[in-house]
Design a protein around this motif. Structure first.
Motif, short mmCIF file in Angstrom:
data_model
loop_
_atom_site.label_atom_id
_atom_site.label_comp_id
_atom_site.label_asym_id
_atom_site.label_seq_id
_atom_site.Cartn_x
_atom_site.Cartn_y
_atom_site.Cartn_z
N GLY A 1 -34.75 9.50 14.27
CA GLY A 1 -34.48 10.06 12.95
C GLY A 1 -34.83 11.53 12.93
N GLU A 2 -34.55 12.17 11.83
CA GLU A 2 -34.87 13.59 11.70
C GLU A 2 -36.39 13.78 11.65
N PHE A 3 -36.82 15.03 11.79
CA PHE A 3 -38.24 15.34 11.66
C PHE A 3 -38.76 14.81 10.33
N SER A 4 -39.94 14.24 10.35
CA SER A 4 -40.64 13.78 9.14
C SER A 4 -39.83 12.78 8.32
N SER A 5 -39.03 11.97 9.01
CA SER A 5 -38.25 10.95 8.29
C SER A 5 -39.02 9.64 8.14
N GLY A 6 -40.17 9.53 8.82
CA GLY A 6 -40.98 8.33 8.68
C GLY A 6 -40.94 7.40 9.88
N LYS A 7 -40.51 7.92 11.04
CA LYS A 7 -40.41 7.07 12.24
C LYS A 7 -41.76 6.49 12.64
N SER A 8 -42.76 7.35 12.77
CA SER A 8 -44.09 6.88 13.19
C SER A 8 -44.70 5.97 12.13
N THR A 9 -44.49 6.29 10.86
CA THR A 9 -44.99 5.44 9.78
C THR A 9 -44.34 4.06 9.83
N PHE A 10 -43.04 4.03 10.12
CA PHE A 10 -42.31 2.77 10.24
C PHE A 10 -42.90 1.91 11.36
N ILE A 11 -43.14 2.54 12.53
CA ILE A 11 -43.71 1.79 13.65
C ILE A 11 -45.12 1.32 13.31
N ASN A 12 -45.91 2.17 12.67
CA ASN A 12 -47.27 1.76 12.27
C ASN A 12 -47.23 0.53 11.37
N ALA A 13 -46.24 0.47 10.48
CA ALA A 13 -46.11 -0.69 9.58
C ALA A 13 -45.84 -1.95 10.39
#
Length: 201
Positions: free
Chosen positions: A57-69
């Motif tokens: 995804g684009e920068f700061s789209s929530g990729k790492s947050t999504f994986i953390n979830a």
């Protein structure tokens, strides 16, 4: 359907043999279809194979947050501004595995660092690292997390954000993200909640 490969070599990757085997498979399907018989095509997957899922995804789209979830833990660093600067592979292991909650950093020069404390993960994966120029020094990072109730070989691949490159750094990170999806089984595109997708998506 083995494409002419010797039985002892069937476990080795061989794309040419795979394509040859698919031609044989197509002929078998054609023959079975002549008799109006139902058929099922099953493709083997070896237990040693990883099932790789890239999150892009684009920068700061929530990729790492999504994986953390999905992990159920706040493992990957995330922020409002761009942070992920290299490929991070999150590998499922059993809870009693000796590598659980540890990691490895693979440097461009061939060295490997071991991470015993994942709270320091950002030092090896982000643009705000104080000890490394992550973009220049780090090839990839692997961390081992028991995020499933079994030890299936599932791997999430966290990627740098992509956008239309405007700098050499942006160009590099775009290519890292782009190349990361060439060798995965599934890609998840994370987008911000917007009314409609644009050309970038």
């Amino acid at each position: 359907m083995h494409g002419g490969v010797d039985k002892k070599d069937l476990a080795l990757e061989n794309v040419e043999a795979l394509l040859s085997g698919i031609k044989n498979l197509e002929k078998h399907i054609e023959n079975i279809s002549k008799y109006h018989l139902p058929y099922v095509v099953a493709i083997n997957r070896f237990n040693s194979d990883e099932f790789r899922i890239a999150v892009v995804g684009e920068f700061s789209s929530g990729k790492s947050t999504f994986i953390n979830a999905i992990l159920g833990k706040d493992v990957l660093k995330h922020a409002k501004k761009e942070t992920t600067a290299t490929i991070t592979r999150i590998i499922n292991v059993s809870a009693d595995d000796m590598s659980a909650y540890k990691g490895k950093v693979f440097l461009e020069n061939g060295q490997v660092y071991f991470i015993d404390d994942l709270s320091n993960l950002g030092e090896y994966t982000t643009t705000v690292s104080e000890g490394f120029s992550v973009v220049n020094d780090v090839d990839k990072v692997e961390i081992y997390i028991p995020f499933l109730k079994n030890n299936n070989n599932i791997v999430f691949v966290d990627t740098p954000g992509y956008h239309k490159p405007r700098t050499k750094l942006g160009d590099y990170m775009f290519n890292v993200a782009k190349n990361s999806i060439a060798d995965v089984d599934l890609t998840i595109l994370v987008v911000e909640p917007i009314p409609s997708l644009g050309p970038q998506e």
